[in-house]
Enzyme design. Sequence first.
Site, PDB file in Angstrom:
ATOM      1  N   HIS A   1      41.772  35.697  42.250  1.00 30.02           N
ATOM      2  CA  HIS A   1      42.757  34.806  42.235  1.00 30.02           C
ATOM      3  C   HIS A   1      42.394  33.580  43.167  1.00 30.02           C
ATOM      4  O   HIS A   1      42.585  33.797  44.595  1.00 30.02           O
ATOM      5  CB  HIS A   1      44.089  35.343  42.645  1.00 30.02           C
ATOM      6  CG  HIS A   1      45.372  34.495  42.529  1.00 30.02           C
ATOM      7  ND1 HIS A   1      45.850  34.147  41.196  1.00 30.02           N
ATOM      8  CD2 HIS A   1      46.060  34.008  43.139  1.00 30.02           C
ATOM      9  CE1 HIS A   1      46.878  33.328  41.230  1.00 30.02           C
ATOM     10  NE2 HIS A   1      47.254  33.130  42.510  1.00 30.02           N
TER      11      HIS A   1
ATOM     12  N   SER B   1      47.030  28.316  41.415  1.00 26.52           N
ATOM     13  CA  SER B   1      48.209  29.556  41.393  1.00 26.52           C
ATOM     14  C   SER B   1      49.664  28.685  41.083  1.00 26.52           C
ATOM     15  O   SER B   1      49.553  28.084  40.051  1.00 26.52           O
ATOM     16  CB  SER B   1      48.128  30.004  42.865  1.00 26.52           C
ATOM     17  OG  SER B   1      49.021  31.234  42.601  1.00 26.52           O
TER      18      SER B   1
ATOM     19  N   ASP C   1      41.701  38.607  37.761  1.00 27.38           N
ATOM     20  CA  ASP C   1      42.710  38.300  38.700  1.00 27.38           C
ATOM     21  C   ASP C   1      43.691  39.499  39.022  1.00 27.38           C
ATOM     22  O   ASP C   1      44.517  39.802  37.928  1.00 27.38           O
ATOM     23  CB  ASP C   1      43.304  36.997  38.183  1.00 27.38           C
ATOM     24  CG  ASP C   1      43.957  36.291  39.083  1.00 27.38           C
ATOM     25  OD1 ASP C   1      44.908  36.900  39.848  1.00 27.38           O
ATOM     26  OD2 ASP C   1      44.216  34.984  39.084  1.00 27.38           O
TER      27      ASP C   1
END
Length: 312
Positions: A285, A130, A256
Amino acid sequence: MDYKPSLPFKNGHISTCFPTVFRKVKVDYIRERIETPDGDFLDIDWIKKGSDKVLVLCHGLEGSSNSNYIKGIGKYFSVRGWDILVMNYRGCSGEINRKIKFYNMGQIEDLETVLERTVTYEKVVIAGFSLGGGLVLNYLGRKNRYIPNLYCAMAVSAPCDAEGSSKKFDESSNAVYRKYFLKKLKRKMAAKLKIFPEAVHLKNALEANTIEEFDNLFTAPQYGYKDAHDYYEHVSANKVIKNIKIPILILMAADDPIMSPSCYPIEESKGNKNVTLQITRYGGHVGYVQLNKDSYWLEERMYEYIKDLEKQ
């Protein structure tokens, strides 16, 4: 190697939330505190096996070495003979840091400081998730020279267009993520305000209701950007992927929930032979849940990527 989940995990939100809520992984870390050149500190957590190779892990927004995906990957690789080094960003190790400065996706100088601890290893691999994926991409794309023992890298669920991801965060369907992260960020702003009561942007940040507002009120003024848009322009990794000089796996899921179409660096990756871009249909995610094994598909894919490189 493709991700083929069971039916519940064909939903991006379920894949995203399940590991945070339900996954349990136990690891034993050894903590080391290192000083930064500007007088702050970084806490790094080790799993040491006496190996000549080390995996450096960079967590996501408001994560830490205690994040379940970090522990899962650390355990998977350590069992297979790797040393593990987890970088906790400023303020993410359980203790508030000394400076007003926290961290952001373009703050590659802290990653450089951490990588100095790996000079004795024969092989270094860095992996970010991320925000941490964006950090790794920025380091590799903006530096002319890397540490000499850097073998390869991986970036998972990296928001390569920071502004696009910010706008997705602020959609009504993503309210749960927005509220979760803003609550954690504001808690740190309030704690920091007690140390620096004169810092107006810390106080202003407590009024933010969206991620973009937070970046306008705190991130941009703190790091010298004109506004959130200017900040996003400077830290979006899609602009520097073309410059990456070592093999890297960029792994993303099409479902995502916090990625805009502009976050997927399809065109940007085509011109760089070092980049392997894999966009799976499912995964959420930093999810990639797998219930029939102790490990998740994510750590298996990361390990496979390195093994495939070693065969070349």
